[in-house]
Scaffold this motif. Sequence first.
Motif, PDB file in Angstrom:
ATOM      1  N   VAL A   2       0.847  -1.199   0.000  1.00 35.38           N
ATOM      2  CA  VAL A   2       0.000   0.000   0.000  1.00 35.38           C
ATOM      3  C   VAL A   2       0.882   1.249   0.000  1.00 35.38           C
ATOM      4  CG1 VAL A   2      -1.642   1.366   1.380  1.00 35.38           C
ATOM      5  CG2 VAL A   2      -2.041  -1.077   1.007  1.00 35.38           C
ATOM      6  N   ASP A   3       1.937   1.250   0.792  1.00 38.38           N
ATOM      7  CA  ASP A   3       2.850   2.391   0.837  1.00 38.38           C
ATOM      8  C   ASP A   3       3.479   2.635  -0.536  1.00 38.38           C
ATOM      9  OD1 ASP A   3       4.168   4.438   2.552  1.00 38.38           O
ATOM     10  OD2 ASP A   3       5.984   3.366   1.913  1.00 38.38           O
ATOM     11  N   GLU A   4       3.903   1.574  -1.202  1.00 36.48           N
ATOM     12  CA  GLU A   4       4.485   1.710  -2.545  1.00 36.48           C
ATOM     13  C   GLU A   4       3.442   2.232  -3.531  1.00 36.48           C
ATOM     14  OE1 GLU A   4       6.222  -2.101  -3.445  1.00 36.48           O
ATOM     15  OE2 GLU A   4       7.816  -1.830  -1.957  1.00 36.48           O
ATOM     16  N   TRP A   5       2.195   1.762  -3.414  1.00 38.57           N
ATOM     17  CA  TRP A   5       1.139   2.237  -4.313  1.00 38.57           C
ATOM     18  C   TRP A   5       0.904   3.728  -4.099  1.00 38.57           C
ATOM     19  CZ3 TRP A   5      -3.321   4.868  -4.523  1.00 38.57           C
ATOM     20  CH2 TRP A   5      -4.055   4.787  -5.698  1.00 38.57           C
ATOM     21  N   ILE A   6       0.817   4.139  -2.845  1.00 37.80           N
ATOM     22  CA  ILE A   6       0.596   5.560  -2.545  1.00 37.80           C
ATOM     23  C   ILE A   6       1.723   6.396  -3.132  1.00 37.80           C
ATOM     24  CG2 ILE A   6       0.574   7.291  -0.674  1.00 37.80           C
ATOM     25  CD1 ILE A   6      -2.098   5.818  -0.887  1.00 37.80           C
ATOM     26  N   LYS A   7       2.950   5.981  -2.934  1.00 39.06           N
ATOM     27  CA  LYS A   7       4.103   6.750  -3.419  1.00 39.06           C
ATOM     28  C   LYS A   7       4.203   6.750  -4.937  1.00 39.06           C
ATOM     29  CE  LYS A   7       6.715   6.196   0.825  1.00 39.06           C
ATOM     30  NZ  LYS A   7       7.747   5.432   1.519  1.00 39.06           N
ATOM     31  N   THR A   8       3.699   5.705  -5.586  1.00 39.36           N
ATOM     32  CA  THR A   8       3.770   5.609  -7.048  1.00 39.36           C
ATOM     33  C   THR A   8       2.593   6.284  -7.731  1.00 39.36           C
ATOM     34  OG1 THR A   8       4.959   3.508  -6.856  1.00 39.36           O
ATOM     35  CG2 THR A   8       3.940   3.995  -8.994  1.00 39.36           C
ATOM     36  N   TYR A   9       1.385   6.045  -7.225  1.00 36.01           N
ATOM     37  CA  TYR A   9       0.174   6.517  -7.905  1.00 36.01           C
ATOM     38  C   TYR A   9      -0.605   7.566  -7.128  1.00 36.01           C
ATOM     39  CZ  TYR A   9       1.124   2.287 -10.547  1.00 36.01           C
ATOM     40  OH  TYR A   9       1.732   1.317 -11.296  1.00 36.01           O
ATOM     41  N   GLY A  10      -0.506   7.545  -5.844  1.00 40.41           N
ATOM     42  CA  GLY A  10      -1.330   8.427  -5.032  1.00 40.41           C
ATOM     43  C   GLY A  10      -0.671   9.745  -4.668  1.00 40.41           C
TER      44      GLY A  10
END
Length: 120
Positions: free
Chosen positions: A21-29
């Motif tokens: 989730v942290d990687e998703w936030i940093k990549t897309y969010g």
Amino acid sequence: MADTKKTVQPSLTVRALQTAVDEWIKTYGVRYFAEMTNLAVLMEEVGELARIISRTYGEQSFKGKETATDLGDELADVLFVLVCIANQTGVDLEAAISKNLQKKTARDKHRHRNNPKLTS
């Protein structure tokens, strides 16, 4: 012919979920919403989940052309926002869940088995 092979994804530990989730936030969010905003988003997602549950398993019915949506997807939305809140506040959910289960076991190990409302 369409490829019918299913992609097998490895099981996620809670810690791996928090990292994903942290990687998703940093990549897309771009960044995490503020904690209070995420709390509001969580309440919104829980409301959507409640709507499906009350209409699928409760006495309410869907309105007009409204149809059931994917319960699993709504549960995942709730979990995603919970993980966001944990990440941004520094909570290790894996450790917190382990500690919480120990607390519940110590407190409730006989309580539910001895509850006539649950065993009758």
